[in-house]
Design an enzyme around this catalytic site. Structure first.
Site, PDB file in Angstrom:
ATOM      1  N   GLY A   9     -26.236  28.505 -25.249  1.00  0.00           N
ATOM      2  CA  GLY A   9     -26.464  27.770 -24.010  1.00  0.00           C
ATOM      3  C   GLY A   9     -26.984  26.382 -24.341  1.00  0.00           C
ATOM      4  CB  ALA A  11     -32.146  26.250 -24.937  1.00  0.00           C
ATOM      5  CE  LYS A  30     -25.775  39.102 -24.781  1.00  0.00           C
ATOM      6  NZ  LYS A  30     -26.707  40.120 -24.253  1.00  0.00           N
ATOM      7  CD  GLN A  42     -22.380  27.296  -8.441  1.00  0.00           C
ATOM      8  OE1 GLN A  42     -23.086  26.968  -7.488  1.00  0.00           O
ATOM      9  NE2 GLN A  42     -21.579  28.345  -8.401  1.00  0.00           N
ATOM     10  CD  GLU A 110     -29.729  20.957  -6.898  1.00  0.00           C
ATOM     11  OE1 GLU A 110     -30.637  21.628  -7.425  1.00  0.00           O
ATOM     12  OE2 GLU A 110     -28.563  20.938  -7.308  1.00  0.00           O
ATOM     13  CG  HIS A 225     -29.746  30.789  -5.822  1.00  0.00           C
ATOM     14  ND1 HIS A 225     -29.122  30.530  -4.619  1.00  0.00           N
ATOM     15  CD2 HIS A 225     -29.787  29.614  -6.478  1.00  0.00           C
ATOM     16  CE1 HIS A 225     -28.796  29.254  -4.575  1.00  0.00           C
ATOM     17  NE2 HIS A 225     -29.187  28.665  -5.688  1.00  0.00           N
ATOM     18  NE  ARG A 269     -33.148  27.559  -6.395  1.00  0.00           N
ATOM     19  CZ  ARG A 269     -32.589  27.238  -7.517  1.00  0.00           C
ATOM     20  NH1 ARG A 269     -32.944  27.860  -8.610  1.00  0.00           N
ATOM     21  NH2 ARG A 269     -31.672  26.321  -7.552  1.00  0.00           N
ATOM     22  CG  HIS A 328     -30.716  31.847  -9.838  1.00  0.00           C
ATOM     23  ND1 HIS A 328     -29.380  31.812 -10.158  1.00  0.00           N
ATOM     24  CD2 HIS A 328     -31.142  30.556  -9.846  1.00  0.00           C
ATOM     25  CE1 HIS A 328     -29.006  30.556 -10.349  1.00  0.00           C
ATOM     26  NE2 HIS A 328     -30.054  29.785 -10.181  1.00  0.00           N
ATOM     27  NE  ARG A 363     -34.741  27.723 -12.091  1.00  0.00           N
ATOM     28  CZ  ARG A 363     -33.517  27.253 -11.872  1.00  0.00           C
ATOM     29  NH1 ARG A 363     -33.123  26.160 -12.468  1.00  0.00           N
ATOM     30  NH2 ARG A 363     -32.689  27.876 -11.076  1.00  0.00           N
TER      31      ARG A 363
END
Ligand SMILES: Cc1cc2nc3c(=O)[nH]c(=O)nc-3n(C[C@H](O)[C@H](O)[C@H](O)COP(=O)(O)OP(=O)(O)OC[C@H]3O[C@@H](n4cnc5c(N)ncnc54)[C@H](O)[C@@H]3O)c2cc1C
Length: 493
Positions: A9, A11, A30, A42, A110, A225, A269, A328, A363
């Site tokens: 990913g 990171a 993996k 997204q 957002e 989410h 959220r 999420h 978050r």
């Protein structure tokens, strides 16, 4: 001085790209290298890229507010202050961020951000744009990325991590020695039956670190989410859609979030997710996302989401679509300092698997891709200095040192249902106690053999640790909502 990075990913790939000695780096993953939460992302990545209209202080303030007072302020400052440089790195690596008609970076708004600071790529395909560019850049640096190689254990010696044990999809295994291991294994959405996460998100990093004795923290904080399609697969409809004006309605057409929070659909959220879940429970009917005001512009602003929603047989340009909250993002994880160092010498953790303290109890949207980039980079720089002891603020150790890598005596479905019921959007002591007892009864088989068995064993261990942490925190905070918190009961009555 070999460094093994586990995960492809944002990171892991940023860490590989910034590593001072590419010839010493091996990246394991993996599945296919693009199978990651990063690829699925997204909406975008948050950072200050318009000093005239935005500031690091404002990004810090928004992040601290979303975190419900439980962020590590130094980690948040590092995240926001390093953000602009990491965006520049991503652009240099070839990430095709969308541009405004004037040619500058296009910035979206957002939920819970005070300023439009969300950069996106391909409209709503930001993660794919980032993952593909980083993979090209990492392999272009001559770094080996080895797919279909599951890390099943950390090899330790005298309390120091010395390498990893692996299992390939063909069934072969190999021990790889390393001077440093970087866990960049992402999240744990597969703990739940309803999740936005892909199949690879099975809490492996937390389980591996727990078995090796690393300090874990904040495991009770799991973010749901609010808006995934209420259909199998739970396709996520990005917050950016609400950021640009879509609203939530119940089955009568009422915009119920107006009565829940002053920011309505753009509230934090956890507030929106609970608002949706509560309305679904109260009415016994679905809740809908109404983006019809956009009409046919949906296809140009949100092309990937538009294609997925239409593929599900829904015409969201002309009618509201049914949505549901889904698991999420895990705020908790392996405790690290500001350079990704864990409590175990030789072991680093970056990205969603890590608990840096930047998210606190909740978050802020689009801060997780940034966290991966910022702390992946910071860990890479620390690797050039050699391993250190954990230097961060002490955090509560939520490890369970009694659990070994035993197979689970339950099916994945049974486990997910138990976690959803007991450690879902709302928790109480009785439910958590019952869930803990149920989970405890499900371990004790011989060591897992297949990839799927390892993953289910990891999920079981993570679920046990999460339930225990959730039971220990008796007051609600951010995404951790205790329905038996006296303050909540007073409000409800
Ligand atoms: C649908 C969706 C939309 C999102 N949208 C946004 C957004 O707009 N903005 C934002 O900031 N965040 C978003 N997020 C969250 C964000 O994408 C993730 O938090 C972030 O990408 C995590 O990056 P990572 O590098 O830590 O982990 P990941 O990207 O999940 O990568 C983990 C990697 O580790 C590998 N791996 C795991 N276990 C093992 C093992 N045992 N052995 C070998 N390899 C292993 C996996 O295969 C994978 O390659 C979204 C998430 C989802 C699911």
């Amino acid at each position: 001085m070999t460094t093994v990075i586990v995960g492809t990913g944002i990171a892991g790939l940023v860490c590989a790209l910034a590593h001072p000695r590419p010839e010493d780096v091996l990246v394991l993953t993996k599945a296919e290298p693009t199978a990651s939460n990063t690829f699925a992302a997204q909406g975008g990545i948050a950072a200050v890229t318009d000093p005239a209209g935005d500031s690091i202080a404002a990004h810090v303030a928004d992040t601290l507010t979303a975190g419900a007072g439980l962020c590590d302020a130094a980690a948040v400052r590092a995240l926001c202050a390093d953000g602009p440089d990491r965006i520049a790195d991503l652009i240099a690596a070839g990430v095709p961020f969308d541009r405004s008609p004037a040619g500058g970076l296009a910035r979206g708004l957002e939920a819970a951000h005070s300023v439009a600071r969300i950069l996106h790529a391909g409209g709503d395909a930001t993660g794919a744009g980032i993952a593909e560019a980083l993979l090209r850049a990492v392999t272009g640096r001559g770094i080996e990325v080895r797919p279909h190689t599951l890390v099943t254990a950390l090899i330790t010696d005298g309390g120091r991590v010395r390498g990893v044990r692996t299992l390939t999809s063909g069934g072969a295994g190999e021990d790889i020695t390393a001077d440093a291991v970087v866990l960049a294994t992402g999240g744990a959405g597969q703990l739940y039956p309803y999740t936005s996460n892909p199949e690879v998100a099975t809490a492996d990093g937390v389980a591996l670190a727990a078995r090796a004795g690393a300090v874990l923290a904040d495991l009770e904080f799991y973010q749901f989410h609010p808006t995934t399609l209420a259909l199998p697969g739970n396709f996520l409809i990005s917050e950016a859609v609400r950021g640009e004006g879509a609203v939530l309605r119940d089955h009568t057409g009422e915009r119920f979030m107006l009565a829940v929070h002053p920011d309505a659909e753009l509230a934090p959220r956890d507030v929106v997710a609970r608002g949706v879940a509560d309305r679904m429970r109260e009415t016994g009917a679905p809740v809908f996302l109404d983006a019809t005001a956009f009409g046919d512009r949906l296809a140009t602003r949100f092309p990937s989401i538009d294609a997925a929603v239409r593929a599900a047989g829904l015409d969201w340009a002309h009618e509201p679509v049914p949505i549901t909250p889904a698991a999420h993002y895990w705020m908790g994880g392996v405790a690290t300092d500001l350079a990704g160092r864990t409590s175990l010498p030789g072991l680093y953790a970056v990205g969603e698997v890590a608990r840096t303290g930047v998210h606190g109890a909740n978050r802020l949207a689009s801060n997780s891709l940034l966290e991966g980039a910022v702390f992946g980079h910071r860990a890479a720089l620390a690797l050039s200095d050699g391993p250190f002891e954990h230097a961060g603020k002490p955090v509560e150790d939520q490890n369970d040192r009694t659990v070994r890598a035993t197979s689970a005596r339950c099916t994945r479905d049974e486990l997910q249902q138990a976690v959803w019921e007991g450690v879902g959007l709302g928790r109480d002591d009785a439910g958590l106690a019952a869930t803990e007892a149920r989970l405890a009864g499900w371990s004790g088989e011989p060591a897992p053999a297949t990839v799927a068995e390892h993953e289910t064993a990891n999920l079981l261990l993570a679920a046990r640790l999460m339930a225990r942490a959730a039971r220990a925190r008796t007051r609600s905070a951010g995404a951790h909502f205790r329905t038996d918190d006296a303050r909540v009961l007073e409000t409800a009555s």
